[in-house]
Design an enzyme around this catalytic site. Structure first.
Site, PDB file in Angstrom:
ATOM      1  N   HIS A 124      86.924  39.517  70.740  1.00 52.71           N
ATOM      2  CA  HIS A 124      86.951  38.172  71.294  1.00 52.71           C
ATOM      3  C   HIS A 124      88.403  37.745  71.466  1.00 52.71           C
ATOM      4  O   HIS A 124      89.331  38.472  71.093  1.00 52.71           O
ATOM      5  CB  HIS A 124      86.193  37.199  70.396  1.00 52.71           C
ATOM      6  N   ASP A 154      90.946  34.218  76.763  1.00 54.04           N
ATOM      7  CA  ASP A 154      89.756  34.157  77.609  1.00 54.04           C
ATOM      8  C   ASP A 154      90.047  33.568  78.986  1.00 54.04           C
ATOM      9  O   ASP A 154      89.721  34.166  80.011  1.00 54.04           O
ATOM     10  CB  ASP A 154      88.675  33.310  76.942  1.00 54.04           C
TER      11      ASP A 154
END
Length: 362
Positions: A124, A154
């Site tokens: 992540h 992200d």
């Protein structure tokens, strides 16, 4: 409406950066369709799914794969955010898609990229920014690096860099008539976002120590401070003339604050400045400093930000289906995009009609 009007995009729905990229394309006028798994609920409150319809397709079946390929025939762009090899497993990798549509731009969004030792590993945002050096630079010197909001890896290093790659390739395809694969990795993109810091390091102006540099909380004139009411304000008076104005407005008199760039003085300056900032409320500091060249802003929460006078004047936030959310950006003087629409579901029949594609519904 919008500069991307007429561009068709097939989005294989995922989470985070790939939907963000598709959202911005839709915001700018592209006709985007989200391919979602059967049984997936489409929530109007899902901001990342705004301005485009979702259609249920099971890409693990031959029928679902044929549906996606029929859309590929009509598309300019395909976006997917699966682990490397998943699209190939379902017969929807770059090779069959580009065979069907040689002009297709095939956008791939992953954390580690399509190749490399970590390509098949789960991860992540916090992991992707950790190996680039960015995470080590965030936080106070006496604490572990804190998990930041997933904006850097992200959305900045991931979704935004995929968007840049797709728009660059969209320009190039008009010259050659040939599509290509865009391999966007969040780790690569985060490293690129750090270019400025690498330049400072090369010039001897940045070190590895956390909270030991100009822009990471070491400098007293570039940090956040607690006010008398427990709220916070942000200072960023780097340039000498702005620093001087900050001193004048805040009453920072005496020789302690004379040597702005003397790092040996920063700790004592910060302690004194913290005491000054704690003497008034956030509202009082806003009245004294906001709008001046002292490089000041109040630290607002998610609910307060849309109500700030500057954000209201620029309509930086909009309300769609009773959900307050950021407006499309940037602004265009001529090809103005329409306002965002709430996410919604669509049938294969309706999608086929809109796209002029024969989609198998059985």
């Amino acid at each position: 409406m919008g500069p991307l009007q007429g561009i068709k995009v097939v989005e294989l729905a995922g989470i985070g950066p790939a939907p963000f990229c598709a959202m911005v394309l839709a915001d700018l006028g592209a006709e985007v369709v989200r391919i979602v798994r059967p049984g997936t609920a489409v929530a109007p409150s899902d901001v990342l799914s705004r301005s485009r319809p979702s259609v249920e397709v099971d890409i693990s079946t031959a029928q679902g794969q044929a549906t996606v390929l029929a859309l590929v025939d009509k598309a300019d762009i395909l976006i997917e955010g699966f682990r490397p090899g998943v699209m190939e497993k379902h017969g929807l990798g770059p090779e069959p898609c580009l065979a069907r549509n040689p002009r297709l731009l095939y956008g791939r969004m992953t954390g580690w990229g399509q190749f490399g030792p970590l390509a098949q590993a789960a991860g992540h945002d916090i992991n992707y920014i950790a190996i680039t050096g960015a995470l080590n630079s965030i936080g106070r010197s006496d604490q572990p690096p804190p998990p930041p909001i997933n904006l850097v890896g992200d959305f900045g290093g991931g979704g935004m860099l995929l968007l840049v790659g797709l728009l660059a390739a969209l320009h190039e395809v008009h010259t050659t008539g040939l599509g290509q694969v865009i391999d966007a990795a969040m780790s690569d993109g985060t490293a690129l976002l750090s270019s400025f810091i690498h330049g400072l390091k090369a010039q001897g102006q940045w070190g590895n120590a956390r909270a030991g540099n100009l822009l990471d909380g070491a400098a007293p004139f570039y940090d956040t401070y607690r006010c008398a009411d427990g709220r916070f304000v942000a200072l960023g008076a780097i340039e000498p003339r702005f620093y001087q104005l900050l001193r004048e407005r805040c009453g920072l008199e005496g020789s302690l604050f004379d040597e702005q760039m003397n790092t040996a003085c920063w700790a004592s300056q910060k302690q004194a400045l913290a005491g000054v900032m704690a003497s008034r409320t956030q509202a009082e500091w806003c009245e004294l400093l906001e709008g001046s060249d002292a490089c000041f802003a109040p630290v607002l929460d998610w609910d307060e930000a849309p109500l700030h006078p500057h954000n209201r004047a620029r309509e930086t936030f909009v309300t769609v289906a009773d959900v307050v959310q950021p407006a499309p950006a940037p602004r265009f003087s001529r090809t103005v995009p329409r306002g965002p629409q709430a996410a919604y579901a669509i049938s294969l029949a309706e999608l086929g009609r809109r796209w002029g594609a024969a989609l198998d519904q059985h």
